[in-house]
Design a protein around this motif. Structure first.
Motif, PDB file in Angstrom:
ATOM      1  N   ARG A  37       5.650   8.154 -10.672  1.00  0.00           N
ATOM      2  CA  ARG A  37       7.069   8.063 -10.970  1.00  0.00           C
ATOM      3  C   ARG A  37       7.383   6.722 -11.620  1.00  0.00           C
ATOM      4  O   ARG A  37       6.665   5.735 -11.413  1.00  0.00           O
ATOM      5  CB  ARG A  37       7.910   8.264  -9.705  1.00  0.00           C
ATOM      6  N   GLN A  38       8.459   6.745 -12.377  1.00  0.00           N
ATOM      7  CA  GLN A  38       8.908   5.520 -13.032  1.00  0.00           C
ATOM      8  C   GLN A  38      10.416   5.438 -12.922  1.00  0.00           C
ATOM      9  O   GLN A  38      11.138   6.285 -13.461  1.00  0.00           O
ATOM     10  CB  GLN A  38       8.472   5.482 -14.493  1.00  0.00           C
ATOM     11  N   ALA A  39      10.869   4.433 -12.210  1.00  0.00           N
ATOM     12  CA  ALA A  39      12.292   4.178 -12.060  1.00  0.00           C
ATOM     13  C   ALA A  39      12.734   3.253 -13.192  1.00  0.00           C
ATOM     14  O   ALA A  39      11.918   2.529 -13.770  1.00  0.00           O
ATOM     15  CB  ALA A  39      12.568   3.544 -10.701  1.00  0.00           C
ATOM     16  N   PRO A  40      14.025   3.251 -13.500  1.00  0.00           N
ATOM     17  CA  PRO A  40      14.529   2.387 -14.582  1.00  0.00           C
ATOM     18  C   PRO A  40      14.155   0.927 -14.347  1.00  0.00           C
ATOM     19  O   PRO A  40      14.361   0.385 -13.263  1.00  0.00           O
ATOM     20  CB  PRO A  40      16.039   2.589 -14.509  1.00  0.00           C
ATOM     21  N   GLY A  41      13.566   0.317 -15.361  1.00  0.00           N
ATOM     22  CA  GLY A  41      13.212  -1.084 -15.276  1.00  0.00           C
ATOM     23  C   GLY A  41      11.970  -1.391 -14.474  1.00  0.00           C
ATOM     24  O   GLY A  41      11.643  -2.560 -14.255  1.00  0.00           O
ATOM     25  N   LYS A  42      11.284  -0.360 -14.018  1.00  0.00           N
ATOM     26  CA  LYS A  42      10.082  -0.571 -13.202  1.00  0.00           C
ATOM     27  C   LYS A  42       8.869   0.071 -13.860  1.00  0.00           C
ATOM     28  O   LYS A  42       8.984   0.928 -14.727  1.00  0.00           O
ATOM     29  CB  LYS A  42      10.284  -0.005 -11.796  1.00  0.00           C
ATOM     30  N   GLN A  43       7.700  -0.357 -13.387  1.00  0.00           N
ATOM     31  CA  GLN A  43       6.470   0.223 -13.900  1.00  0.00           C
ATOM     32  C   GLN A  43       6.207   1.577 -13.258  1.00  0.00           C
ATOM     33  O   GLN A  43       6.683   1.871 -12.154  1.00  0.00           O
ATOM     34  CB  GLN A  43       5.298  -0.728 -13.610  1.00  0.00           C
ATOM     35  N   ARG A  44       5.449   2.385 -13.958  1.00  0.00           N
ATOM     36  CA  ARG A  44       5.060   3.675 -13.399  1.00  0.00           C
ATOM     37  C   ARG A  44       4.134   3.429 -12.214  1.00  0.00           C
ATOM     38  O   ARG A  44       3.235   2.584 -12.275  1.00  0.00           O
ATOM     39  CB  ARG A  44       4.348   4.512 -14.463  1.00  0.00           C
ATOM     40  N   GLU A  45       4.352   4.167 -11.131  1.00  0.00           N
ATOM     41  CA  GLU A  45       3.541   3.995  -9.935  1.00  0.00           C
ATOM     42  C   GLU A  45       3.054   5.334  -9.422  1.00  0.00           C
ATOM     43  O   GLU A  45       3.699   6.376  -9.601  1.00  0.00           O
ATOM     44  CB  GLU A  45       4.346   3.301  -8.826  1.00  0.00           C
ATOM     45  N   LEU A  46       1.898   5.291  -8.768  1.00  0.00           N
ATOM     46  CA  LEU A  46       1.361   6.489  -8.136  1.00  0.00           C
ATOM     47  C   LEU A  46       2.226   6.856  -6.937  1.00  0.00           C
ATOM     48  O   LEU A  46       2.563   6.002  -6.115  1.00  0.00           O
ATOM     49  CB  LEU A  46      -0.070   6.249  -7.678  1.00  0.00           C
ATOM     50  N   VAL A  47       2.571   8.125  -6.821  1.00  0.00           N
ATOM     51  CA  VAL A  47       3.289   8.624  -5.658  1.00  0.00           C
ATOM     52  C   VAL A  47       2.304   9.290  -4.704  1.00  0.00           C
ATOM     53  O   VAL A  47       2.236   8.953  -3.525  1.00  0.00           O
ATOM     54  CB  VAL A  47       4.379   9.627  -6.065  1.00  0.00           C
ATOM     55  N   ALA A  48       1.563  10.242  -5.216  1.00  0.00           N
ATOM     56  CA  ALA A  48       0.598  10.969  -4.391  1.00  0.00           C
ATOM     57  C   ALA A  48      -0.430  11.636  -5.292  1.00  0.00           C
ATOM     58  O   ALA A  48      -0.128  11.957  -6.444  1.00  0.00           O
ATOM     59  CB  ALA A  48       1.300  12.022  -3.530  1.00  0.00           C
ATOM     60  N   ALA A  49      -1.617  11.834  -4.756  1.00  0.00           N
ATOM     61  CA  ALA A  49      -2.669  12.496  -5.510  1.00  0.00           C
ATOM     62  C   ALA A  49      -3.518  13.326  -4.558  1.00  0.00           C
ATOM     63  O   ALA A  49      -3.578  13.041  -3.352  1.00  0.00           O
ATOM     64  CB  ALA A  49      -3.538  11.479  -6.235  1.00  0.00           C
ATOM     65  N   VAL A  50      -4.159  14.341  -5.104  1.00  0.00           N
ATOM     66  CA  VAL A  50      -5.026  15.209  -4.297  1.00  0.00           C
ATOM     67  C   VAL A  50      -6.246  15.571  -5.120  1.00  0.00           C
ATOM     68  O   VAL A  50      -6.137  15.899  -6.302  1.00  0.00           O
ATOM     69  CB  VAL A  50      -4.263  16.467  -3.820  1.00  0.00           C
TER      70      VAL A  50
END
Length: 119
Positions: A37-50
């Protein structure tokens, strides 16, 4: 590998949403599927993976609230989000990783789907 995501939308804090992502193409080579996910003004980050074998990984902020699952027969990954908070507001991207010899992975991305959590 092509990824088609769906399920975003507007929800009140404390509510739930489910994201889906269907993979097509060279799906036999997909090792890991997940959501960033990427919020406004922030870097893309991992939320979950499988992984293909069902091993999951979550970022700390969503543990116990989000659940990722994968249907290998349908080549689909789901993200069930509960107890949503305003800080979960972001564009969510589906991701697939295929092995990239000798020791790396190649990333594929779906179009983002917007999740907005109102307070």
């Amino acid at each position: 590998v092509q990824l088609q995501a769906s399920g975003g939308g507007l929800v009140q804090a404390g509510g739930s949403l489910r994201l889906s992502c269907a993979a097509s193409g060279s799906i036999f080579s997909v090792a890991v599927m997940g959501w960033y996910r990427q919020a406004p003004g922030k870097q893309r980050e991992l939320v979950a993976a499988v992984s293909r074998g069902g091993i999951t990984n979550y970022t700390d902020s969503v543990k116990a609230r989000f659940t990722i699952s994968r249907d290998n027969a349908e080549n689909t990954v789901y993200l069930q989000m509960a107890s949503l908070k305003p800080e979960d507001t972001a564009v969510y991207y589906c991701n697939a990783k295929t092995p990239w010899p000798p020791a790396g992975f190649k990333d594929y991305w779906g179009k983002g789907t917007l999740v907005t959590v109102s307070s």
